[in-house]
Design a protein around this motif. Structure first.
Motif, PDB file in Angstrom:
ATOM      1  N   UNK A 160       0.841  -1.201   0.000  1.00  0.00           N
ATOM      2  CA  UNK A 160       0.000   0.000   0.000  1.00  0.00           C
ATOM      3  C   UNK A 160       0.882   1.259   0.000  1.00  0.00           C
ATOM      4  N   UNK A 161       0.539   2.199  -0.846  1.00  0.00           N
ATOM      5  CA  UNK A 161       1.352   3.414  -0.999  1.00  0.00           C
ATOM      6  C   UNK A 161       1.416   4.234   0.287  1.00  0.00           C
ATOM      7  N   UNK A 162       0.461   4.028   1.175  1.00  0.00           N
ATOM      8  CA  UNK A 162       0.431   4.765   2.438  1.00  0.00           C
ATOM      9  C   UNK A 162       1.396   4.172   3.470  1.00  0.00           C
ATOM     10  N   UNK A 163       1.896   2.973   3.215  1.00  0.00           N
ATOM     11  CA  UNK A 163       2.847   2.350   4.133  1.00  0.00           C
ATOM     12  C   UNK A 163       4.178   3.093   4.033  1.00  0.00           C
ATOM     13  N   UNK A 164       4.891   3.168   5.122  1.00  0.00           N
ATOM     14  CA  UNK A 164       6.179   3.847   5.108  1.00  0.00           C
ATOM     15  C   UNK A 164       7.300   2.863   4.778  1.00  0.00           C
ATOM     16  N   UNK A 165       8.199   3.293   3.922  1.00  0.00           N
ATOM     17  CA  UNK A 165       9.354   2.515   3.504  1.00  0.00           C
ATOM     18  C   UNK A 165      10.533   3.457   3.339  1.00  0.00           C
ATOM     19  N   UNK A 166      11.707   2.890   3.232  1.00  0.00           N
ATOM     20  CA  UNK A 166      12.864   3.667   2.818  1.00  0.00           C
ATOM     21  C   UNK A 166      12.670   3.961   1.341  1.00  0.00           C
ATOM     22  N   UNK A 167      13.493   4.812   0.766  1.00  0.00           N
ATOM     23  CA  UNK A 167      13.321   5.180  -0.639  1.00  0.00           C
ATOM     24  C   UNK A 167      14.676   5.550  -1.235  1.00  0.00           C
ATOM     25  N   UNK A 168      14.723   5.549  -2.562  1.00  0.00           N
ATOM     26  CA  UNK A 168      15.932   5.918  -3.293  1.00  0.00           C
ATOM     27  C   UNK A 168      15.577   6.977  -4.332  1.00  0.00           C
ATOM     28  N   UNK A 169      16.282   8.092  -4.262  1.00  0.00           N
ATOM     29  CA  UNK A 169      16.153   9.145  -5.280  1.00  0.00           C
ATOM     30  C   UNK A 169      17.322   9.004  -6.252  1.00  0.00           C
ATOM     31  N   UNK A 170      17.097   9.423  -7.473  1.00  0.00           N
ATOM     32  CA  UNK A 170      18.146   9.337  -8.493  1.00  0.00           C
ATOM     33  C   UNK A 170      18.199  10.628  -9.285  1.00  0.00           C
ATOM     34  N   UNK A 171      19.420  11.134  -9.454  1.00  0.00           N
ATOM     35  CA  UNK A 171      19.673  12.257 -10.355  1.00  0.00           C
ATOM     36  C   UNK A 171      20.485  11.705 -11.506  1.00  0.00           C
ATOM     37  N   UNK A 172      19.974  11.857 -12.698  1.00  0.00           N
ATOM     38  CA  UNK A 172      20.707  11.391 -13.862  1.00  0.00           C
ATOM     39  C   UNK A 172      21.555  12.522 -14.405  1.00  0.00           C
ATOM     40  N   UNK A 173      22.776  12.164 -14.771  1.00  0.00           N
ATOM     41  CA  UNK A 173      23.673  13.139 -15.395  1.00  0.00           C
ATOM     42  C   UNK A 173      23.878  12.730 -16.833  1.00  0.00           C
TER      43      UNK A 173
END
Length: 174
Positions: A160-173
Motif C-alpha cells: 500500500x502506498x500509504x505504508x512507510x518505507x525507505x526510498x531511493x532518489x536518483x539524479x541522472x547526469x
C-alpha cells in the motif's frame, strides 16, 4: 590441593574459551545484519567507477555518472516522491538489474518511481515510460492501487502506498 586448583582453573579457562568462541560465532552471524548501510552503501571501489563524469551532493552516492540518495528514514510513497522532487531528482527509475549492484547486500525494501496507471492499465515510471519486461520477471499485484518497493538484487513487492518505507532518489547526469 595444588593439583585440584590447577584442574579447576583449566576447567574454568576451557569453559570461558568455549563461551568466547560461541560469542564470536554469534557476532559473525549478526554483524552483517546490524551493520547494514543506512544512508550510504559504504566504501566500495565500484562507487568510484565513472566518478569523473559527475559530482554528487553531500549524502548522495555517485555511481556510473548518476547520483543516488539512499534514505535513512521511512516515508510513504508520495512523501518519498515529494522529497526527491524537492532535491531536483525523482524516485529511482531502474535502467537494468545491475544498476544498484553496489547495494546488493541490502536487506531493505525501498520505494521506487513505479506505480500503476489505471488509465493505461499498466505499470509506469514517473516519466510515463513502461518498465522493461526483463527488468521485473513477474510484476503481478493483488491491488493495482499499491506502489512498488524494490530490494536490490532480489526483486520487487507491491505494498500500500500509504505504508512507510525507505526510498531511493536518483539524479541522472547526461
Amino acid at each position: 590441593m595444588a593439583v585440584s586448583q590447577t584442574t579447576r582453573w583449566r576447567l574454568i579457562s576451557g569453559t570461558l574459551g568455549v563461551i568466547c568462541l560461541l560469542l564470536m560465532a554469534t557476532l559473525g552471524i549478526l554483524w552483517p545484519i546490524y551493520t547494514e548501510p543506512i544512508s550510504s552503501p559504504g566504501p566500495n571501489m565500484e562507487l568510484q567507477e565513472g566518478s569523473d563524469c559527475c559530482s554528487c551532493p553531500e549524502k548522495w552516492v555517485g555511481y556510473r555518472c548518476n547520483c543516488y540518495f539512499i534514505s535513512s528514514e521511512m516515508k510513504t510513497w508520495e512523501e518519498s516522491r515529494n522529497f526527491c522532487v524537492s532535491q531536483n531528482s525523482s524516485l529511482l527509475q531502474l535502467q537494468n538489474r545491475d544498476e544498484l549492484r553496489f547495494m546488493q547486500l541490502s536487506r531493505r525494501f525501498y520505494w521506487i518511481g513505479l506505480s500503476y496507471n489505471e488509465e493505461r492499465g499498466d505499470w509506469l515510471w514517473e516519466d510515463g515510460s513502461t518498465p522493461s519486461r526483463d527488468l521485473f520477471s513477474s510484476l503481478v499485484t493483488s491491488d493495482p492501487k499499491n506502489c512498488i518497493a524494490y530490494k536490490p538484487m532480489n526483486g520487487v513487492v507491491d505494498e500500500p502506498c500509504e505504508r512507510e518505507n525507505y526510498y531511493i532518489c536518483k539524479k541522472q547526469h547526461i
